[in-house]
Design an enzyme around this catalytic site. Structure first.
Site, short mmCIF file in Angstrom:
data_model
loop_
_atom_site.label_atom_id
_atom_site.label_comp_id
_atom_site.label_asym_id
_atom_site.label_seq_id
_atom_site.Cartn_x
_atom_site.Cartn_y
_atom_site.Cartn_z
N TYR A 114 -7.59 7.21 -6.92
CA TYR A 114 -6.98 7.24 -5.59
C TYR A 114 -7.79 6.40 -4.60
O TYR A 114 -7.28 5.52 -3.92
CB TYR A 114 -6.87 8.68 -5.08
CG TYR A 114 -6.23 8.76 -3.71
CD1 TYR A 114 -4.86 8.74 -3.56
CD2 TYR A 114 -7.02 8.84 -2.55
CE1 TYR A 114 -4.27 8.80 -2.31
CE2 TYR A 114 -6.45 8.89 -1.30
CZ TYR A 114 -5.07 8.88 -1.17
OH TYR A 114 -4.50 8.91 0.07
N SER A 169 -6.71 4.92 3.37
CA SER A 169 -7.36 6.22 3.52
C SER A 169 -8.85 5.99 3.71
O SER A 169 -9.40 4.97 3.25
CB SER A 169 -7.12 7.09 2.27
OG SER A 169 -7.95 8.23 2.26
#
Length: 257
Positions: A148, A138
Site C-alpha cells: 500500500y 497517503s
C-alpha cells in the site's frame, strides 16, 4: 461552467470532493462501481446545487473499467477540467499474507489506473491549456510499509514528475497525502480502528477544502493538516533503518487487526 470527474466518488474523500466541487458550481462526473449509490448521489448533488451530475459505473481494477473512464476523459466535446483520482483500497495482512491476486489488483487501481487516467485527462487539458489533476496518495507514501505504502509512493513520485514536465502548459497536478480519515476505507478492508488515537483522525470535508487551497497555490504535494505536516517533518529527519522499525510497530498498533 466547468466539469470535474471524481473516481471513488460515492464515499469518503471522493464524496467530499464531489460535494465541495458541486457546491462551488462545477458539473460533476461521478465514477464508482455501485450504480445505485452513484444515482442516489447524483440526484442529491443535482437537487441541492443545481449542477449536472453524470454517473459512470466502472471498476478500475478491470481493463474495461479503466478504458471507459479514459474514453470519457478524452471526449473533446464534453471536456473535463478537473480529475480527482481518488479510487483506492487497502488489503488486510502483511506481505505474503495477502494473495498475489489482491496485491496486483491494488497496483492496478493505485498505479495503472492513475497513470492512464492522468494521461488521458492531461492530454486533453494541455490542448486547451487549462485543467487540474489531483491524485490521492497517503502519508503512507513516506514510510516503508508494504505494498500500500509503495503504491502511494509511486503516486507521489509520478505526480510530481509529471507536474514538472507539464510546467507552463496550463495543467496543474498535485498529489494529496492525507493521514487517517473517517471514511469506509478501514471497514471495507476489515481493519480495526478502535486503537487509532482520536487526534490522528481527519475530517474529509476539511481535508478537501485544504487540498483545494494548496492546488490553487500551485503546490504539487499537499499534506493538508498541521499534525501530519509535523509528523512528516519527523519522518524526513529519521534514519531510514530506524524509520522501518517504527513503521512496522506502528502498523501493528494502528493498522489491521
Amino acid at each position: 461552467m466547468t466539469t470535474a470527474l471524481i473516481t471513488g466518488a460515492t464515499a469518503g474523500i471522493g464524496a467530499a470532493f464531489a460535494r465541495r466541487l458541486a457546491a462551488d458550481g462545477h458539473d460533476v462526473v461521478l465514477v464508482a462501481r455501485d450504480m445505485k449509490r452513484l444515482r442516489e448521489q447524483a440526484t442529491e448533488l443535482h437537487d441541492r446545487h443545481g449542477v449536472e451530475a453524470e454517473v459512470l459505473a466502472a471498476d478500475l481494477s478491470e481493463e474495461d473499467g479503466i478504458a471507459a473512464v479514459e474514453a470519457r476523459l478524452s471526449d473533446r466535446k464534453q471536456p473535463v477540467d478537473m480529475l480527482v483520482n481518488n479510487a483506492g483500497f487497502g488489503n488486510k495482512g502483511r506481505f505474503l499474507e495477502v494473495s498475489m491476486a489482491d496485491e496486483l489488483k491494488m497496483l492496478t487501481v493505485h498505479c495503472e489506473a492513475v497513470l492512464r487516467l492522468t494521461s488521458a485527462a492531461a492530454a486533453s487539458m494541455k490542448d486547451r491549456r487549462r485543467g487540474a489533476v489531483v491524485n490521492v496518495a497517503s502519508v503512507a507514501a513516506f514510510v516503508p510499509r508494504g505494498t500500500y505504502g509503495a503504491s502511494k509512493a509511486w503516486v507521489v513520485q509520478f505526480t510530481q514528475g509529471a507536474a514538472r514536465d507539464l510546467a507552463g502548459s496550463g495543467v496543474r497536478l498535485m498529489a494529496l497525502c492525507p493521514g487517517f480519515v473517517r471514511t469506509e476505507f478501514h471497514e471495507r478492508a476489515g481493519m480495526g480502528t478502535d486503537n487509532i488515537p482520536g487526534w490522528m483522525w481527519l475530517d474529509a470535508d476539511k481535508l478537501v477544502a485544504a487540498a483545494l487551497v494548496d492546488l490553487e497555490r500551485g503546490r504539487t504535494l499537499s499534506v493538508p493538516d498541521p499534525r501530519y505536516k509535523a509528523l512528516m517533518g519527523v519522518v524526513k529527519l529519521a534514519p531510514r533503518g530506524l524509520l522501518g522499525g517504527v513503521s512496522s510497530k506502528a502498523g501493528r498498533k494502528y493498522g489491521p487487526r
